[in-house]
Motif scaffolding. Structure first.
Motif, PDB file in Angstrom:
ATOM      1  N   SER A  97       0.829  -1.207   0.000  1.00 49.29           N
ATOM      2  CA  SER A  97       0.000   0.000   0.000  1.00 49.29           C
ATOM      3  C   SER A  97       0.865   1.260   0.000  1.00 49.29           C
ATOM      4  O   SER A  97       2.016   1.260   0.449  1.00 49.29           O
ATOM      5  CB  SER A  97      -0.900   0.002   1.237  1.00 49.29           C
ATOM      6  N   GLY A 133      -4.116   3.047 -11.072  1.00 49.41           N
ATOM      7  CA  GLY A 133      -3.580   4.156 -10.304  1.00 49.41           C
ATOM      8  C   GLY A 133      -2.397   4.851 -10.948  1.00 49.41           C
ATOM      9  O   GLY A 133      -1.937   5.874 -10.440  1.00 49.41           O
ATOM     10  N   LEU A 162      -4.369   3.179  -1.771  1.00 43.53           N
ATOM     11  CA  LEU A 162      -4.058   3.517  -3.159  1.00 43.53           C
ATOM     12  C   LEU A 162      -2.616   3.119  -3.448  1.00 43.53           C
ATOM     13  O   LEU A 162      -1.784   3.048  -2.538  1.00 43.53           O
ATOM     14  CB  LEU A 162      -4.237   5.022  -3.406  1.00 43.53           C
ATOM     15  N   SER A 194     -11.911  -3.856  -7.839  1.00 45.55           N
ATOM     16  CA  SER A 194     -11.889  -2.395  -7.695  1.00 45.55           C
ATOM     17  C   SER A 194     -12.958  -2.037  -6.667  1.00 45.55           C
ATOM     18  O   SER A 194     -14.117  -1.809  -7.001  1.00 45.55           O
ATOM     19  CB  SER A 194     -12.170  -1.717  -9.043  1.00 45.55           C
ATOM     20  N   GLU A 197     -14.207   1.215  -1.495  1.00 44.14           N
ATOM     21  CA  GLU A 197     -13.400   1.950  -0.519  1.00 44.14           C
ATOM     22  C   GLU A 197     -12.319   2.796  -1.184  1.00 44.14           C
ATOM     23  O   GLU A 197     -11.920   3.835  -0.650  1.00 44.14           O
ATOM     24  CB  GLU A 197     -12.750   0.974   0.462  1.00 44.14           C
ATOM     25  N   LYS A 198     -11.822   2.362  -2.357  1.00 48.85           N
ATOM     26  CA  LYS A 198     -10.798   3.159  -3.039  1.00 48.85           C
ATOM     27  C   LYS A 198     -11.383   4.482  -3.512  1.00 48.85           C
ATOM     28  O   LYS A 198     -10.735   5.532  -3.419  1.00 48.85           O
ATOM     29  CB  LYS A 198     -10.196   2.375  -4.202  1.00 48.85           C
ATOM     30  N   THR A 201     -11.684   6.775  -0.583  1.00 45.02           N
ATOM     31  CA  THR A 201     -10.399   7.397  -0.273  1.00 45.02           C
ATOM     32  C   THR A 201     -10.116   8.555  -1.219  1.00 45.02           C
ATOM     33  O   THR A 201      -9.690   9.639  -0.785  1.00 45.02           O
ATOM     34  CB  THR A 201      -9.268   6.360  -0.358  1.00 45.02           C
TER      35      THR A 201
END
Length: 266
Positions: A97, A133, A162, A194, A197-198, A201
């Motif tokens: 991470s 990303g 991320l 995917s 929660e991403k 963020t």
């Protein structure tokens, strides 16, 4: 309808940055540059279709080949060999991470080269799944004016995290506050890779500078490999897209293309 593997309309070029040479497929004669970064499958016929839509909208596509072969014969399946390659590769950070993948240090000079060749105020980029990303990490460079994340999935073991370093994230956040940089994101609501929660963020970090589009699973293509297997859709811009008027996935592709065109307008 099965898409053709013929990509004779693309031109292959080899680019060398930081001592590493990789092939890049280009398409389009004029307009600002957009970097299209493929999924874990490599370059596929659905990705070629998406690149053509961008070129038809008046932009020039640069599609680097980071995995697989520089053609559209790569199958949309994840092989054991591909997973092993990723696990030992020093170019991709897929499990840790808050780390930017080293391959981004090759993609950033590619974006600068594309800008030098195409002109305009800057370039756009879109990453997908494994590479979702990357466009965000590339946005530390002022030349990046339109970053888009399609079904970002890394790191998979930490849903809110991320794949970008804290320093790079702070730099991109400063650009949204000081320069008005905008970021787009796309995912299917039930995608187990995917995760929602991403996007939470991204909304927490960037506020209104991040616009995330979440499509219902019912919008996915039932004739895609995942659809035929009875699994939730994943690839918004490629394999799970339905190319027909009124379809949410085609609308998502049109939305990101309009984002590129608007942000990169002279």
């Amino acid at each position: 309808m099965e898409l053709s593997t013929d990509i004779s309309d693309f031109t292959r070029r080899d680019f060398t940055f930081n001592g590493k040479t990789k092939p890049v497929l280009t398409l389009g004669d004029a307009g600002p540059a957009v970097i299209v970064i493929h999924e874990v499958y490599g370059f596929t016929p659905p990705l070629a279709r998406f690149c053509r839509w961008i070129a038809d909208a008046g932009m020039r596509v640069y599609a680097p080949i980071l995995l697989g072969t520089p053609d559209a014969g790569n199958p949309a399946v994840i092989t054991r060999g591909r997973i092993l390659h990723l696990c030992v590769s020093r170019e991709f950070t897929i499990l840790r991470s808050n780390r930017s993948s080293p391959i981004v240090d090759w993609l950033k000079p590619l974006a600068r080269q594309a800008h030098a060749e195409c002109g305009g105020p800057g370039v756009g980029a879109i990453g997908m799944c494994l590479t979702g990303g990357f466009a965000l990490s590339m946005a530390v460079d002022p030349v990046m004016l339109a970053p888009a994340l399609s079904q970002p999935g890394m790191p998979p073991r930490d849903a809110p995290a991320l794949d970008i370093s804290a320093a790079d994230l702070a730099c991109v956040k400063a650009r949204t506050e000081q320069e008005g940089l905008e970021i787009r994101g796309y995912r299917f609501a039930g995608d187990p890779l995917s995760r929602p929660e991403k996007f939470e963020t991204l909304r927490t970090v960037f506020g209104s500078s991040f616009k995330g589009t979440e499509l219902p699973d019912s919008a996915g293509n039932p004739d895609s490999p995942l659809g035929r297997a009875g699994r939730p859709p994943h690839s918004v811009m490629t394999g799970d897209l339905i190319d027909a008027p009124g379809q949410p996935t085609r609308a998502a592709a049109d939305d990101v293309i309009a984002f590129f065109k608007t942000r990169l307008a002279a």
